[in-house]
Design an enzyme around this catalytic site. Structure first.
Site, PDB file in Angstrom:
ATOM      1  N   ASN A  59       0.816  -1.190  -0.046  1.00  0.00           N
ATOM      2  CA  ASN A  59       0.150   0.233   0.061  1.00  0.00           C
ATOM      3  C   ASN A  59       0.897   1.170   0.086  1.00  0.00           C
ATOM      4  OD1 ASN A  59       0.672  -0.942   2.506  1.00  0.00           O
ATOM      5  ND2 ASN A  59      -1.206   0.149   3.729  1.00  0.00           N
ATOM      6  N   GLU A  61       0.316   4.979   0.758  1.00  0.00           N
ATOM      7  CA  GLU A  61      -0.607   6.227   1.281  1.00  0.00           C
ATOM      8  C   GLU A  61      -0.282   7.649   0.792  1.00  0.00           C
ATOM      9  OE1 GLU A  61      -0.915   5.237   5.306  1.00  0.00           O
ATOM     10  OE2 GLU A  61      -2.001   3.424   5.139  1.00  0.00           O
ATOM     11  N   GLU A  72      -3.045  -4.289  -3.191  1.00  0.00           N
ATOM     12  CA  GLU A  72      -3.538  -5.364  -4.365  1.00  0.00           C
ATOM     13  C   GLU A  72      -3.717  -4.627  -5.495  1.00  0.00           C
ATOM     14  OE1 GLU A  72      -4.965  -4.483  -1.040  1.00  0.00           O
ATOM     15  OE2 GLU A  72      -5.975  -6.295  -0.689  1.00  0.00           O
ATOM     16  N   CYS A 110     -10.592  -3.174  -4.057  1.00  0.00           N
ATOM     17  CA  CYS A 110      -9.671  -4.406  -4.643  1.00  0.00           C
ATOM     18  C   CYS A 110     -10.256  -5.527  -5.223  1.00  0.00           C
ATOM     19  CB  CYS A 110      -8.720  -4.877  -3.442  1.00  0.00           C
ATOM     20  SG  CYS A 110      -7.547  -3.123  -3.121  1.00  0.00           S
TER      21      CYS A 110
HETATM   22  N1  THU Z   1      -5.175  -1.517   2.695  1.00  0.00           N
HETATM   23  C1  THU Z   1      -4.621  -2.412   1.615  1.00  0.00           C
HETATM   24  O1  THU Z   1      -3.584  -2.020   1.142  1.00  0.00           O
HETATM   25  N2  THU Z   1      -5.367  -3.428   1.006  1.00  0.00           N
HETATM   26  C2  THU Z   1      -6.632  -3.716   1.728  1.00  0.00           C
HETATM   27  O2  THU Z   1      -7.374  -4.708   1.092  1.00  0.00           O
HETATM   28  C3  THU Z   1      -7.140  -2.998   3.058  1.00  0.00           C
HETATM   29  C4  THU Z   1      -6.479  -1.904   3.374  1.00  0.00           C
HETATM   30  C5  THU Z   1      -4.540  -0.373   3.114  1.00  0.00           C
HETATM   31  C6  THU Z   1      -5.338   1.110   2.848  1.00  0.00           C
HETATM   32  C7  THU Z   1      -4.441   1.845   3.627  1.00  0.00           C
HETATM   33  O3  THU Z   1      -3.099   2.330   3.281  1.00  0.00           O
HETATM   34  C8  THU Z   1      -4.580   0.808   4.887  1.00  0.00           C
HETATM   35  O4  THU Z   1      -4.488  -0.310   4.450  1.00  0.00           O
HETATM   36  C9  THU Z   1      -5.489   1.144   6.037  1.00  0.00           C
HETATM   37  O5  THU Z   1      -6.855   0.920   5.472  1.00  0.00           O
END
Ligand code: THU
Length: 157
Positions: A59, A61, A72, A110
């Site tokens: 992820n 941010e 994903e 996702c």
């Molecule tokens: N996040 C993901 O990368 N994948 C998911 O399926 C759920 C959430 C990330 C998004 C954000 O950066 C952090 O997790 C908290 O929600």
């Protein structure tokens, strides 16, 4: 009344196949490289392609929160849609919070992204959902299509 159901299994890590273990290890490694300064929830995703290649993403941010991208979708965006099909995806996470007791379950956006690939390749994508607590079983779903019943597809356009 119409009905939808799907099966999944929760599997001890020791019972995973070698390929599945390798994929999960790649997702774990990716999670360690996540950019998640705002949530401290670091997610890793790894795709196993039919030629054995593994792609990973984490992820990413952003200070403007909605701009952030899930692991994903980071890795799915790297996929060559004219290339080998995706056999499996593994997802896992790291967190500083005391919440690490459940397998990571991909968010709705996702799931929709995964379904785009699933429909495009017309072949199942196994989903492995893991937890940083290795005592917690890995959740295995044989086909990502089960994750989003009645999903929106090109057929709806
Ligand atoms: N996040 C993901 O990368 N994948 C998911 O399926 C759920 C959430 C990330 C998004 C954000 O950066 C952090 O997790 C908290 O929600």
């Amino acid at each position: 009344m119409s009905h939808f159901s799907f099966s999944y299994r929760d599997t001890d890590r020791a019972h995973l196949a070698a390929d599945e273990r390798r994929l999960l290890a790649a997702a774990e490694q990716a999670a360690a490289g996540a950019y998640a300064p705002y949530s401290s929830f670091r997610v890793g995703a790894a795709l196993l392609l039919e030629n054995g290649e593994i792609l990973t993403g984490a992820n990413h941010e952003n200070a403007a929160f909605p701009v952030g991208i899930c692991a994903e979708r980071v890795v799915l965006g790297m996929l060559d849609m004219t290339g080998p099909a995706v056999r499996a995806i593994a997802v896992t996470y790291e967190t500083d919070r005391a919440l690490a007791h459940a397998p990571l379950s991909p968010c709705g956006l996702c799931r929709q992204s995964l379904l785009e690939v699933r429909v495009h390749q017309n072949a199942p994508i196994q989903v492995l959902m893991a937890c940083p607590d290795t005592a917690i079983p890995v959740r295995v779903i044989d086909d990502a299509a089960a994750l989003l019943p009645l999903f929106f597809s090109g057929k709806n356009l």
